[in-house]
Structure formats: C-alpha cells, structure tokens
Design an enzyme around this catalytic site. Structure first.
Site, mmCIF file in Angstrom:
data_model
loop_
_atom_site.group_PDB
_atom_site.id
_atom_site.type_symbol
_atom_site.label_atom_id
_atom_site.label_comp_id
_atom_site.label_asym_id
_atom_site.label_seq_id
_atom_site.Cartn_x
_atom_site.Cartn_y
_atom_site.Cartn_z
ATOM 1 N N GLU A 141 0.863 -1.198 0.000
ATOM 2 C CA GLU A 141 0.000 0.000 0.000
ATOM 3 C C GLU A 141 0.888 1.233 0.000
ATOM 4 O O GLU A 141 1.960 1.226 0.613
ATOM 5 C CB GLU A 141 -0.834 0.013 1.295
ATOM 6 C CG GLU A 141 -2.286 -0.358 1.141
ATOM 7 C CD GLU A 141 -3.134 0.710 0.495
ATOM 8 O OE1 GLU A 141 -2.634 1.458 -0.367
ATOM 9 O OE2 GLU A 141 -4.315 0.802 0.849
ATOM 10 N N ASP A 142 0.422 2.303 -0.620
ATOM 11 C CA ASP A 142 1.188 3.552 -0.576
ATOM 12 C C ASP A 142 1.020 4.237 0.780
ATOM 13 O O ASP A 142 1.982 4.708 1.367
ATOM 14 C CB ASP A 142 0.781 4.491 -1.720
ATOM 15 C CG ASP A 142 -0.717 4.552 -1.921
ATOM 16 O OD1 ASP A 142 -1.405 3.584 -1.539
ATOM 17 O OD2 ASP A 142 -1.224 5.544 -2.447
ATOM 18 N N ASP A 169 -4.221 5.598 6.244
ATOM 19 C CA ASP A 169 -4.637 6.645 7.184
ATOM 20 C C ASP A 169 -5.697 6.114 8.129
ATOM 21 O O ASP A 169 -5.362 5.468 9.099
ATOM 22 C CB ASP A 169 -4.965 7.989 6.511
ATOM 23 C CG ASP A 169 -5.857 7.895 5.295
ATOM 24 O OD1 ASP A 169 -6.722 7.019 5.247
ATOM 25 O OD2 ASP A 169 -5.682 8.735 4.402
ATOM 26 N N PHE A 207 -2.492 16.024 4.283
ATOM 27 C CA PHE A 207 -2.723 15.464 2.950
ATOM 28 C C PHE A 207 -1.441 15.551 2.127
ATOM 29 O O PHE A 207 -0.830 16.610 2.047
ATOM 30 C CB PHE A 207 -3.844 16.235 2.262
ATOM 31 C CG PHE A 207 -4.227 15.655 0.940
ATOM 32 C CD1 PHE A 207 -4.940 14.475 0.874
ATOM 33 C CD2 PHE A 207 -3.853 16.272 -0.240
ATOM 34 C CE1 PHE A 207 -5.273 13.919 -0.347
ATOM 35 C CE2 PHE A 207 -4.196 15.719 -1.468
ATOM 36 C CZ PHE A 207 -4.904 14.546 -1.519
ATOM 37 N N ARG A 263 0.828 12.515 -9.403
ATOM 38 C CA ARG A 263 1.354 11.155 -9.194
ATOM 39 C C ARG A 263 2.783 11.019 -9.728
ATOM 40 O O ARG A 263 3.534 10.176 -9.289
ATOM 41 C CB ARG A 263 0.474 10.130 -9.909
ATOM 42 C CG ARG A 263 -0.947 10.039 -9.368
ATOM 43 C CD ARG A 263 -1.611 8.786 -9.937
ATOM 44 N NE ARG A 263 -3.057 8.761 -9.764
ATOM 45 C CZ ARG A 263 -3.675 8.334 -8.675
ATOM 46 N NH1 ARG A 263 -2.976 7.920 -7.640
ATOM 47 N NH2 ARG A 263 -4.979 8.328 -8.604
#
Ligand code: AMP
Length: 369
Positions: A100-101, A104, A153, A166
């Site tokens: 997973e990147d 949260d 964020f 990205r």
C-alpha cells in the site's frame, strides 16, 4: 512550493528519503521471505511507484500482481469501498504481501483484510510506505511500514490530488496556512446555501451544509437520518453530539480541501467550541464568521416561497419556521459574541440581489490574511 488545481503544496520528503524507506522495507521483507516465493500485491493506483522501486530492491524470487479499490467520497457518513480489480488467481496456499502507498484511517485496509480473509492464502501481510498512526483506527496491526507521517494530505510518488501529482518524484504536503475556512452565519432563509454555492467556486472551497447532509441521510434512511428526522421535522436542533460527530466526519472525508465553508454549523456554543478544538488538532482554524442579516418578515416570506419548490416540510409551515427562529435566537445568536471575542465576526447586509450580496461577502473575504 508547487500549485496543483489551484492548491498550494510544499516539499515534505525528498526522493532520497523515500527511496531509503522503500529499501528498508524491501530488506526487512527479504530477510523473512528469502526461502519462499511471495506474491506482492500492489494497491492501485497510488502504490504503483512504490511497487516498482520496492521490486528493484527485492533480491529474491517473487511474483507481482495488483488490486484496485475505489473509495467513494460522498455525503454518506460511512465511506463505501468498492473493488474494481479483484484479487489475483492462483493465490491459494501462497504467501501474499500487500503493498500500500499510505494507510490513514484504515478504511481501505479493512476492506483489503476482508477480501484476503476470504481467500485460501497461506498467510498475508501488509506493507505500507506511509502510515498515519495518529488517525489509524483499524484493528489490524500494520506488519511493515516505511515512515510514520502526521495527518496532512500528501501528494507525489504515486499519490494524487484530483488525479494529478502522481508523477512527482518527491512528496509534498498541503500548505494549510493558505487555507480559508469560513462560517456562514444567519437565520434560516438568510441565503447561506445560495451564497456558499458561489463562494465555493470562487475560492475553491468545500461547502459543508449540515442541513443538506441531514436531508441526504434522511432520504437514504441511514442511521444518522433516522436520528435527525424527528428533530428536523419539528424545526428543532439535532442534538450536539450527533451533529458534531457528523461534521467531523465530513471534514475528515476531505483531507485535500483547500478550505471549508461551514453552512449551518456551528449553531450552539458547544458546537462552536468543538469546531475550534477539532480544527486546532488539525493545525487549522476559522478565519472568519460572516453573518447574513435580514429581518424576520423578509425571511418568512422567502422560506414559504422556497417551501413550495423544495418540498421541505420545515419550510412549509409558518409555526415550524417560527420555531426555527426561536431556536436560533436562543442557541445560535449568542455565537456572535463568541466570534466577536476572537475578532472574527463580520456582518453583511443580506437583502438585495444575489450578485450584490456575493460582492459584499467577497469584499470581506478578500481582506482576510
Ligand atoms: P438548515 O438546512 O441549515 O436550515 O437545517 C435544517 C435543520 O437541520 C435544522 O432545523 C436542524 O433541525 C438541523 N440542523 C442543521 N444544522 C444543524 C446544527 N448545526 N445543529 C443542530 N441541528 C442542525
């Protein structure tokens, strides 16, 4: 500093720092799996760069595959996570490591754990490049992570803001000192919703109308809707604890917003204090509370007119309207002093054409630093 979709971001992690973390995870996993042939499953779209660099650092035999989930951000209080690209074939009896990147709140992770629990894999583990430990509220303990990061964020290295960013090699975080958070204040019918519609476009803000969120939930017969319905029908305020937790949810669902317009919130002293504390915990604040002023007789006429089209039961009956005004005078009007004490209260004449009123609001907003 960079600008994407009119929102400012500042450098947070350099490519070198990120790659060092990726290398560390690859080495940790390699040490444990060197005698197996694990399958690495990347979670699209955000993890594609992480997966690519991770594999370059992984020295032993392995396979790679991908899943894709979409997390829907709407008005509901629970995010719906949908599977767009399902688990790979031939994973029976295999060792699966999900890449997973970022993790949260853990909403997507919960869905992944659920999906893989229904398969016959030998075991599965989770490796995430970034981990927001402060906001993670899932039960699953993360097996490997590259870096713990604060609740801001971020974009770059595969992560996007409205699909852009990205391709950045470094990671950037949103610059919250450039946010504008506004409270639109005023009695029912003062034009808060109408004006918010214009201001959100002009200043690129997220509009949160607590009344709209409640109505959406009533229409969809959610638990929240069932809780709110009886109060709203009588023109009474929904209890603070319900409203405050719903509002927090709405803010948290929009971590990428460059500011908020709060419309219909806060309506009580407890809500105003909860909002201040909540925003402070996120390094945010209210910049201004702007009241749209109009007298009761004008407002009653407007609301009865609106009720003919909107079908809102609380707009169609003069006694319910008067009850809403009473609630306002008793519970909401005192907030004027609360915001005056913080030197954030501004008053604008709410009578005139829509354009003239927008112009008056714009003048106030443009003076904010
Ligand atoms: P509105 O659309 O803002 O006029 O809100 C319609 C109704 O939703 C109100 O009369 C309340 O019953 C409920 N409501 C909206 N916002 C709040 C709030 N901040 N606190 C309590 N109740 C609210």
């Amino acid at each position: 500093m960079i600008k994407i979709h009119n929102t400012n971001f500042e450098l947070f992690l350099s490519e070198a720092e990120i790659l060092a973390a990726v290398k560390r995870i690859a080495e940790d996993i390699a040490a444990e799996y060197k005698d197996e042939v694990p399958i690495f499953v990347g979670v699209l779209n955000g993890a594609f760069m992480f997966v690519s660099d991770f594999l370059k650092y992984y020295p032993y035999p392995c396979e790679v595959s991908f899943v894709k989930l979409s997390s829907y951000r709407g008005l509901t209080s629970t995010g719906i996570v949908e599977t767009l690209l399902d688990v790979p074939d031939n994973i029976e009896g295999r060792d699966v490591i999900i890449l997973e990147d970022i993790i949260d709140t853990g909403r997507t992770l919960q869905e992944l754990v659920h999906i893989f629990s229904n398969t016959n894999v030998r075991n599965f583990k989770i490796a995430s490049l970034f981990y927001k430990s402060e906001v993670y509220n899932g039960e699953y303990a993360i097996d490997y992570f590259g870096m713990e990061i604060p609740d801001k964020f971020i974009i770059g290295y595969g992560l996007d803001y409205k699909e852009q960013g990205r391709n950045l090699r470094d990671v950037y975080q949103i610059n919250q000192t450039h946010m504008i958070n506004l409270v639109l204040f005023g009695k029912p019918g003062a034009g808060k919703g109408t004006q918010a519609g214009y201001l959100k476009e002009k200043y690129n803000l997220k509009h949160i109308s607590t009344g709209d969120v409640f109505r959406y939930n009533i229409k969809n017969n959610t638990k929240l809707g069932q809780l709110a319905k009886s109060y709203m029908e009588k023109g009474e305020l929904v209890p603070d604890e319900v409203t405050i937790s719903m509002l927090k949810d709405e803010v948290e669902k929009n971590p990428d917003a460059s500011g908020f317009i709060f419309d219909g919130f806060p309506r009580t002293a407890a809500q105003a204090e909860a909002l201040d504390n909540f925003l402070e915990s996120k390094d945010m604040k209210i910049h201004a509370t702007i009241a749209l002023e109009a007298n009761d007789e004008v407002l009653i006429k407007r609301l009865l007119e609106r009720g003919k089209d909107s079908g809102r039961p609380d707009d169609q009956d003069e006694s319910k309207i008067r009850n809403r005004f009473e609630e306002y005078n008793l519970k909401t009007a005192p907030l004027k002093e609360y915001y005056e004490a913080q030197e954030k209260f501004h008053s604008v004449n709410g009578i005139g054409s829509i354009e003239d009123i927008t112009e008056r609001l714009t003048k106030v907003i443009n003076t904010l630093s």
